[in-house]
Scaffold this motif. Structure first.
Motif: not given
Length: 490
Positions: A42-52
């Motif tokens: 879930a943390a990896d997904v969160e990082e992708s959303i924040a980056a985008a």
């Protein structure tokens, strides 16, 4: 392992998942491990959303049309330069036979990508709507419409033709100016993660494009579809999951466009130019029937029904030794994607027989073909359109044959489904056109016409989806329109 490990691409970096966690990807031909893929948290997904989100809000990606056009073209060139890798991935990971690989899986994907790039100059970013008066002429306004990227877009893609669907969504979204998060199906991660590698090589700004893989088919999708920072979700897959995505997106009023299931009909009229060829070529064998737009119902006239059955029996018998061969260049049918899918298809074969349909050909698993997931090309006859095998998407090499009385009856049967994705009509030109215009479906092939191509919009009616992919329309799905009216002296 045959393929390199599939890694995440997040915020401009190709990397492992949190804690180095991976999962095994099984190859459809062998049932054995063909690669390992990063198992995102879930943390990896969160990082992708924040980056985008950051890349959209804080860079000029969405406004600098020329810059991103050049980068997308560079990305395209790198994809073409890695054609052999794309072919290997499609064969090993998606279970594509060679004949299907060099058609829908890779060549059509690349051709479609080229079409989207060629169409980019046709996209309007600003449109003058002229001067208008209001309030009895006391006020004048010069009006224009500005078209701009909607924001962060999440693309959730299936396992059947993964590169084709990935490129259809990613290229269109990037050209529109969105920042993207691509979440492929767990079975086929490499067709997505290779795009992350090439985006890095192309020099994409960090966060503009991200790729997340996960063994859990739902976790990342749940996070992406519910997060308020994601403005749009584009999904290709089952109608059931599409409904769930709409439900998830409703609280944040996301734009959602969906390319979902199909139970398309191939109507063969009694005056088809080559009736025997039309009937014989209706076999559902390409990529083991794993295509949402494949016509899995063939409708034949009652007056020629027995003739059609004899043709099909001969056609299936002639195809019996022409499938399931990994190294055969002309083969277009391999295994289905997984044991789960094989069990699903076989359960429909059993169901069809219980419903009273007759198996004309096939209907069995074929473990003699190898350790993977092989099912014989299967044909049901004496089918009624209200049977579940005629109404539900099986997504395997299963054709159902349904007789009809006249053109009106054929149209009624074709439209009597919750789906409306594609279809075919074969007959004399004027008559076939009339029938085609009355089908409630997003695309229709008349006498072999190619109704699915990268420069044409693709999508469905009813339970087959909302919105369109490919074509200029596919790019425009990622855009918002803004009216700007400037007051001028009366």
């Amino acid at each position: 392992m045959i393929l390199p490990e599939a890694k995440l691409y997040v915020d401009g970096k190709v990397r492992q998942a949190e804690g180095g966690k991976t999962y095994d990807v099984l190859g459809p031909w062998t049932g054995e491990v063909v690669t390992k893929a990063a198992d995102a948290s879930a943390a990896d997904v969160e990082e992708s959303i924040a980056a985008a989100r950051r890349a959209f809000d804080e860079t000029d990606w969405s406004t600098n049309h020329a810059k991103r056009f050049e980068l997308v073209k560079k990305f395209r060139d790198l994809i073409k330069a890695n054609n052999d890798r794309m072919v290997q991935i499609a064969r090993v990971e998606a279970g594509a036979a060679i004949g299907a690989t060099y058609a829908a899986h890779v060549n059509n994907a690349v051709d479609g990508m080229d079409a989207l790039i060629d169409l980019f100059p046709e996209v309007k970013w600003e449109e003058d709507r002229g001067r208008a008066s209001a309030m009895g002429g006391k006020y004048l306004s010069d009006r224009k419409i500005v078209y701009e990227a909607i924001g962060v877009a999440a693309a959730i893609t299936p396992w059947n033709v993964p590169l084709y669907v990935n490129l259809g969504k990613v290229i269109a979204g990037l050209l529109a100016g969105c920042t993207m998060i691509l979440k492929p199906a767990p079975n086929t991660p490499s067709a997505a993660t290779i795009l992350g590698e090439l985006a890095l090589e192309a020099g994409f700004p960090a966060g503009v494009f991200n790729v997340i893989t996960s063994e859990d088919p739902a976790m990342a999708g749940e996070l992406l579809t519910k997060d308020a920072r994601v403005d749009l979700v584009t999904f290709t897959g089952s109608t059931l999951v599409g409904k769930k995505i709409m439900e998830n997106g409703a609280p944040t009023l996301k734009r959602v466009f969906l390319e979902l299931g199909g139970k398309s009909a191939n109507i063969i009229l009694d005056d088809a130019p080559n009736f025997a060829m039309a009937v014989a070529s209706s076999m559902v064998v390409f990529h083991a029937g794993q295509g949402c737009a494949i016509c899995t119902r063939v409708l034949v006239p009652e007056s020629r029904y027995q003739e059609a059955l004899a043709i099909l029996e001969q056609a299936y018998a002639g195809f019996a030794d022409k499938w399931g061969k990994f190294d055969e260049p002309t083969s277009i049918m391999g295994p289905v994607i997984s044991k789960k899918q094989m069990d699903r298809v076989l359960s429909y074969v059993e169901l069809g027989q219980k419903e009273g349909a007759r198996v004309l050909a096939g209907g069995k698993a074929r473990p003699d073909k190898g350790g993977g997931y092989f099912i014989e090309p299967t044909c049901f006859v004496d089918v009624k359109n209200d049977m579940r095998i005629a109404q539900e998407e099986i997504f395997g090499p299963v054709l159902v044959v349904i007789p009809y009385k006249d053109d009106e009856d054929a149209i009624r049967i074709a439209n009597d489904t919750t789906y409306g994705l594609s279809g075919m009509v074969q007959g004399s030109a004027e008559r076939a056109q009339k029938v085609a215009k009355r089908l409630r479906t997003g695309s229709v092939s008349v006498n072999g016409g190619m109704c699915i191509a990268g420069d044409l919009p693709f999508g469905g009616y009813k339970g087959s989806g909302i919105g369109r992919e490919w074509g200029r329309e596919g790019i425009e799905e990622f855009l918002e329109s803004k009216v700007i009216a400037t007051g001028v002296p009366a």
